[in-house]
Scaffold this motif. Structure first.
Motif, PDB file in Angstrom:
ATOM      1  N   ARG A 135       0.842  -1.205   0.000  1.00  0.00           N
ATOM      2  CA  ARG A 135       0.000   0.000   0.000  1.00  0.00           C
ATOM      3  C   ARG A 135       0.877   1.254   0.000  1.00  0.00           C
ATOM      4  O   ARG A 135       0.630   2.201  -0.734  1.00  0.00           O
ATOM      5  N   ARG A 136       1.931   1.232   0.814  1.00  0.00           N
ATOM      6  CA  ARG A 136       2.815   2.390   0.903  1.00  0.00           C
ATOM      7  C   ARG A 136       3.516   2.617  -0.434  1.00  0.00           C
ATOM      8  O   ARG A 136       3.656   3.744  -0.923  1.00  0.00           O
ATOM      9  N   TYR A 137       3.964   1.512  -1.055  1.00  0.00           N
ATOM     10  CA  TYR A 137       4.659   1.608  -2.340  1.00  0.00           C
ATOM     11  C   TYR A 137       3.736   2.175  -3.412  1.00  0.00           C
ATOM     12  O   TYR A 137       4.111   3.073  -4.168  1.00  0.00           O
ATOM     13  N   GLU A 138       2.499   1.684  -3.435  1.00  0.00           N
ATOM     14  CA  GLU A 138       1.575   2.104  -4.489  1.00  0.00           C
ATOM     15  C   GLU A 138       1.099   3.535  -4.297  1.00  0.00           C
ATOM     16  O   GLU A 138       0.753   4.207  -5.275  1.00  0.00           O
ATOM     17  N   ALA A 139       1.097   3.977  -3.043  1.00  0.00           N
ATOM     18  CA  ALA A 139       0.640   5.338  -2.767  1.00  0.00           C
ATOM     19  C   ALA A 139       1.701   6.369  -3.128  1.00  0.00           C
ATOM     20  O   ALA A 139       1.403   7.546  -3.312  1.00  0.00           O
ATOM     21  N   ALA A 140       2.950   5.922  -3.246  1.00  0.00           N
ATOM     22  CA  ALA A 140       4.059   6.849  -3.515  1.00  0.00           C
ATOM     23  C   ALA A 140       4.098   7.217  -4.994  1.00  0.00           C
ATOM     24  O   ALA A 140       3.688   6.429  -5.846  1.00  0.00           O
ATOM     25  N   PRO A 141       4.599   8.425  -5.320  1.00  0.00           N
ATOM     26  CA  PRO A 141       4.762   8.800  -6.716  1.00  0.00           C
ATOM     27  C   PRO A 141       5.821   7.909  -7.387  1.00  0.00           C
ATOM     28  O   PRO A 141       6.701   7.354  -6.712  1.00  0.00           O
ATOM     29  N   ALA A 142       5.755   7.818  -8.712  1.00  0.00           N
ATOM     30  CA  ALA A 142       6.643   6.922  -9.455  1.00  0.00           C
ATOM     31  C   ALA A 142       8.108   7.240  -9.183  1.00  0.00           C
ATOM     32  O   ALA A 142       8.943   6.350  -9.047  1.00  0.00           O
ATOM     33  N   ALA A 143       8.434   8.535  -9.089  1.00  0.00           N
ATOM     34  CA  ALA A 143       9.832   8.922  -8.862  1.00  0.00           C
ATOM     35  C   ALA A 143      10.326   8.382  -7.525  1.00  0.00           C
ATOM     36  O   ALA A 143      11.463   7.913  -7.417  1.00  0.00           O
ATOM     37  N   GLN A 144       9.459   8.440  -6.522  1.00  0.00           N
ATOM     38  CA  GLN A 144       9.823   7.921  -5.195  1.00  0.00           C
ATOM     39  C   GLN A 144      10.025   6.402  -5.237  1.00  0.00           C
ATOM     40  O   GLN A 144      10.974   5.858  -4.671  1.00  0.00           O
ATOM     41  N   GLN A 145       9.102   5.706  -5.962  1.00  0.00           N
ATOM     42  CA  GLN A 145       9.228   4.240  -6.101  1.00  0.00           C
ATOM     43  C   GLN A 145      10.576   3.885  -6.724  1.00  0.00           C
ATOM     44  O   GLN A 145      11.280   2.988  -6.249  1.00  0.00           O
ATOM     45  N   ASP A 146      10.912   4.598  -7.823  1.00  0.00           N
ATOM     46  CA  ASP A 146      12.173   4.324  -8.517  1.00  0.00           C
ATOM     47  C   ASP A 146      13.368   4.576  -7.599  1.00  0.00           C
ATOM     48  O   ASP A 146      14.351   3.835  -7.631  1.00  0.00           O
ATOM     49  N   GLN A 147      13.268   5.642  -6.804  1.00  0.00           N
ATOM     50  CA  GLN A 147      14.385   5.981  -5.931  1.00  0.00           C
ATOM     51  C   GLN A 147      14.603   4.911  -4.874  1.00  0.00           C
ATOM     52  O   GLN A 147      15.730   4.492  -4.623  1.00  0.00           O
ATOM     53  N   TRP A 148      13.504   4.462  -4.253  1.00  0.00           N
ATOM     54  CA  TRP A 148      13.608   3.376  -3.261  1.00  0.00           C
ATOM     55  C   TRP A 148      14.233   2.137  -3.871  1.00  0.00           C
ATOM     56  O   TRP A 148      15.203   1.580  -3.353  1.00  0.00           O
ATOM     57  N   ALA A 149      13.640   1.687  -4.996  1.00  0.00           N
ATOM     58  CA  ALA A 149      14.082   0.423  -5.600  1.00  0.00           C
ATOM     59  C   ALA A 149      15.518   0.538  -6.101  1.00  0.00           C
ATOM     60  O   ALA A 149      16.333  -0.383  -5.918  1.00  0.00           O
ATOM     61  N   GLY A 150      15.842   1.718  -6.724  1.00  0.00           N
ATOM     62  CA  GLY A 150      17.196   1.911  -7.246  1.00  0.00           C
ATOM     63  C   GLY A 150      18.229   1.910  -6.127  1.00  0.00           C
ATOM     64  O   GLY A 150      19.280   1.277  -6.248  1.00  0.00           O
ATOM     65  N   ALA A 151      17.897   2.604  -5.033  1.00  0.00           N
ATOM     66  CA  ALA A 151      18.834   2.687  -3.905  1.00  0.00           C
ATOM     67  C   ALA A 151      19.042   1.308  -3.286  1.00  0.00           C
ATOM     68  O   ALA A 151      20.171   0.923  -2.949  1.00  0.00           O
ATOM     69  N   TYR A 152      17.960   0.533  -3.164  1.00  0.00           N
ATOM     70  CA  TYR A 152      18.083  -0.794  -2.558  1.00  0.00           C
ATOM     71  C   TYR A 152      18.876  -1.729  -3.479  1.00  0.00           C
ATOM     72  O   TYR A 152      19.687  -2.541  -3.006  1.00  0.00           O
ATOM     73  N   ALA A 153      18.652  -1.611  -4.787  1.00  0.00           N
ATOM     74  CA  ALA A 153      19.399  -2.434  -5.744  1.00  0.00           C
ATOM     75  C   ALA A 153      20.893  -2.126  -5.637  1.00  0.00           C
ATOM     76  O   ALA A 153      21.729  -3.040  -5.615  1.00  0.00           O
ATOM     77  N   ASP A 154      21.229  -0.838  -5.542  1.00  0.00           N
ATOM     78  CA  ASP A 154      22.632  -0.435  -5.381  1.00  0.00           C
ATOM     79  C   ASP A 154      23.224  -1.020  -4.115  1.00  0.00           C
ATOM     80  O   ASP A 154      24.332  -1.569  -4.120  1.00  0.00           O
ATOM     81  N   ALA A 155      22.458  -0.873  -3.022  1.00  0.00           N
ATOM     82  CA  ALA A 155      22.954  -1.337  -1.728  1.00  0.00           C
ATOM     83  C   ALA A 155      23.159  -2.854  -1.741  1.00  0.00           C
ATOM     84  O   ALA A 155      24.142  -3.357  -1.202  1.00  0.00           O
TER      85      ALA A 155
END
Lengths: 317, 224, 67
Positions: A135-155
């Motif tokens: 729910r939290r992921y879907e409520a977030a704007p696309a840019a925020q989703q990309d930032q979360w996923a991108g940062a976690y992928a990097d980490a």
């Protein structure tokens, strides 16, 4: 036949003949080939390397599974950045000015983040933490989703062996909870049937989605690499174990090993285009000057017809 | 239609059926279809690879039909099924083996001479269609091979645009192509190929005319 | 599932009892020559094709009787 140039080989043979029994030849050949097949089957059996399940992948290589899941959300996986026929995220390969892949269009729609990750997670209704993360992921704007996923992928890529337990602290939002939720779902075996595209809602015959997801990971490719099946190992010709594969694909396989194909991002399109041309050339051999004259220049035909030439005289070279 | 055909069967042509029969017999006389003699030059082991490929195809079809009788998962769960799968695999390997040697032989004989180009072309297309048929066979085994080969091959096929319509990841689609559409296509091609061989006869040796005379050879009598 | 109901019951039973006489399921053997990699099995098939082709050309064909 009345044309100026008469083909000397066109028409019915009026020269000497020999007895022949077509039916006997066929029956003898059929019996011989049947027996040979039975002997080969008894001697060598046939290969059957068991298929990989998503459950097996998630259990044997959980870190790879997590990394793949995150790459689907980040839009960086092979499927997520594929383009036609699955999605619009790229234009696909081209042969010079021919954008065949793009022109064919998106006809097998696949949205990896939704289809492989979010939709299966939504079925885990008993898991409140996972539902809250989705729910939290879907409520977030696309840019925020990309930032979360991108940062976690990097980490993850920087953590020892990609182990999620050893990832540096950071703002990854609900992505870690979603990835571990999907891992649990896959490890239970439930994801295998969920990803199959059940066109009728019950019967299943289309494995596009689970196969794309499986191929996005490194686990399947590692197994193939160990069996010498990768593209850069002449893999298209090969079979698991010591069985013969498809040796008739040698030329198709060959092109992938040499420049410019081995280094091109359009290798598939170029090799397929080239093989289509060469296949057409094989069909049209009788009309290609030079190629159609090779048999006359090589003396092999003199071996085939040596008894006739011995009796009736050999033609000039 | 006003011309009298060589076979003198014009009287039969007043009905459509008679017309079809007369034309068929004109095009493929029974003595050409099922000959009991061959030109004297047909005397080499290289000539047996056509019929070997044909009979291997028969074994491929029969073993495939047995698997079809039991359904696609039978060979995965039954040791008898696995044996029939072995028969299917090895007959396919033999089919390609004989077909390739046949192709080499016909190439070095320049067997397309004498208006036999269509025979060569149907043979070459049969070879290509057989590759497609064997490929779909690998896709419907429901094992590691199927998973790896389909996910690898999709990129090449998608790059041509064909993948949008012919989805190698769709087991149902590939199964039907493998057991129905492609075998039908290969069978029709083989029948056409053989009819062409039988109607135009085996190509004469290079440098030999239809009366059996060798061009430029020292004057040897060619007649029997 | 009775044996009589299955096609090829004898051969199948034989195959089941002896399994494969030659086990080809082990790790594959590969030949490497510069950028060329080929499995031993594929190499054997290709060499065998060339040998059979050569034999077909060179071996005398029996029965040259004419009429």
């Amino acid at each position: 036949m009345t044309a100026g140039r008469v083909d000397p080989a066109a028409g019915d043979w009026r020269g000497p003949r020999r007895p022949y029994d077509l039916v006997k030849e066929f029956i003898v050949a059929l019996v011989a080939v049947s027996l040979l097949t039975v002997v080969l089957a008894l001697l060598f059996s046939s290969p059957n390397e068991k298929g990989v399940t998503l459950e097996q992948w998630a259990q044997k290589a959980p870190n790879d599974f997590i990394a793949t899941t995150v790459s689907e959300l980040a839009g960086t996986s092979t499927s997520a950045s594929y383009g036609p026929p699955y999605n619009h995220s790229s234009t696909g390969q081209q042969i010079g000015p021919l954008h065949l892949q793009k022109w064919a269009g998106v006809r097998i729609p696949v949205d990896p983040a939704r289809d492989f990750v979010i939709s299966p997670l939504r079925t885990m209704t008993a898991d409140a933490a996972v539902q809250a993360a989705v729910r939290r992921y879907e409520a977030a704007p696309a840019a925020q989703q990309d930032q979360w996923a991108g940062a976690y992928a990097d980490a993850l890529s920087k953590a020892p062996e990609g182990d999620p337990a050893q990832v540096a602290a950071g703002d990854y939002g609900p992505v870690p909870a979603m990835a571990s939720g999907l891992l649990g779902l896959a490890q239970s075996g439930a994801l295998d049937s969920q990803l199959v595209n059940a066109g009728t809602g019950f019967y299943q015959a289309d494995y596009t989605k689970p196969l794309l997801f499986l191929a996005d990971g490194g686990y399947l490719a590692d197994l193939a690499q160990a069996q010498h099946l990768s593209g850069n190992q002449w893999g298209m010709m090969n079979e698991t174990g010591n069985f013969p594969g498809q040796p008739w694909l040698w030329l198709y396989t060959f092109w992938y090993q040499v420049r410019p194909f081995s280094t091109s991002t359009n290798a598939d399109a170029l090799v397929w285009g080239l093989m289509m041309l060469l296949s057409l050339a094989l069909v049209l051999v009788p009309f290609i000057p030079g190629v159609r004259s090779i048999p006359r220049r090589l003396p092999l035909y003199r071996l085939v017809w040596r008894s006739y030439y011995r009796e009736h005289g050999a033609p000039r070279r | 239609m006003s011309q009298t055909p060589a076979s003198g069967r014009a009287g039969e042509r007043s009905t459509w059926t008679g017309w079809l029969r007369a034309h068929t017999l004109d095009a493929i006389p029974p003595e050409h279809l099922l000959p009991d003699t061959q030109p004297a030059y047909v005397a080499s082991w290289i000539y047996v690879f056509g019929v070997l490929a044909l009979t291997a195809f028969v074994v491929v079809c029969v073993s495939g039909l047995v698997i079809a009788l039991k359904g696609p998962t039978w060979w995965q769960v039954s040791s008898r099924g696995h044996f029939v799968n072995s028969l299917h695999l090895w007959s396919v390997e033999l089919f390609f083996f004989f077909m390739v040697v046949h192709l080499w032989g016909k190439f070095f004989m320049a067997a397309w001479r004498g208006r036999r180009a269509l025979t060569w072309m149907t043979g070459a297309v049969t070879f290509l269609a057989s590759i497609g048929t064997a490929f779909t066979g690998y896709l419907v085994q429901q094992n590691f091979d199927s998973q790896w080969i389909s996910t690898q091959a999709k990129d090449g096929i998608n790059a041509t645009g064909i993948g949008a319509f012919w989805n190698v990841l769709d087991f149902g689609q590939m199964l039907l192509w493998h057991v129905a559409l492609l075998p039908l296509a290969v069978s029709v091609l083989i029948v056409l190929h053989i009819l062409l061989v039988r109607t135009s006869g085996v190509v004469p040796p290079i440098g030999v005319d239809l009366d059996g005379r060798v061009e430029g050879a020292a004057a040897k009598e060619a007649a029997p | 599932m009775s044996a009589g109901g299955d096609p090829l019951p004898l051969l199948a039973a034989l195959a089941v009892s002896i399994e494969a006489l030659v086990d080809l399921t082990g790790p594959g053997h590969y030949l490497d020559w510069r950028f060329i990699q080929i499995s031993g099995a594929n190499f054997a098939v290709i060499v065998l094709m060339l040998v059979v082709f050569a034999l077909a050309l060179f071996l005398p064909f029996p029965g040259g009787r004419k009429r």
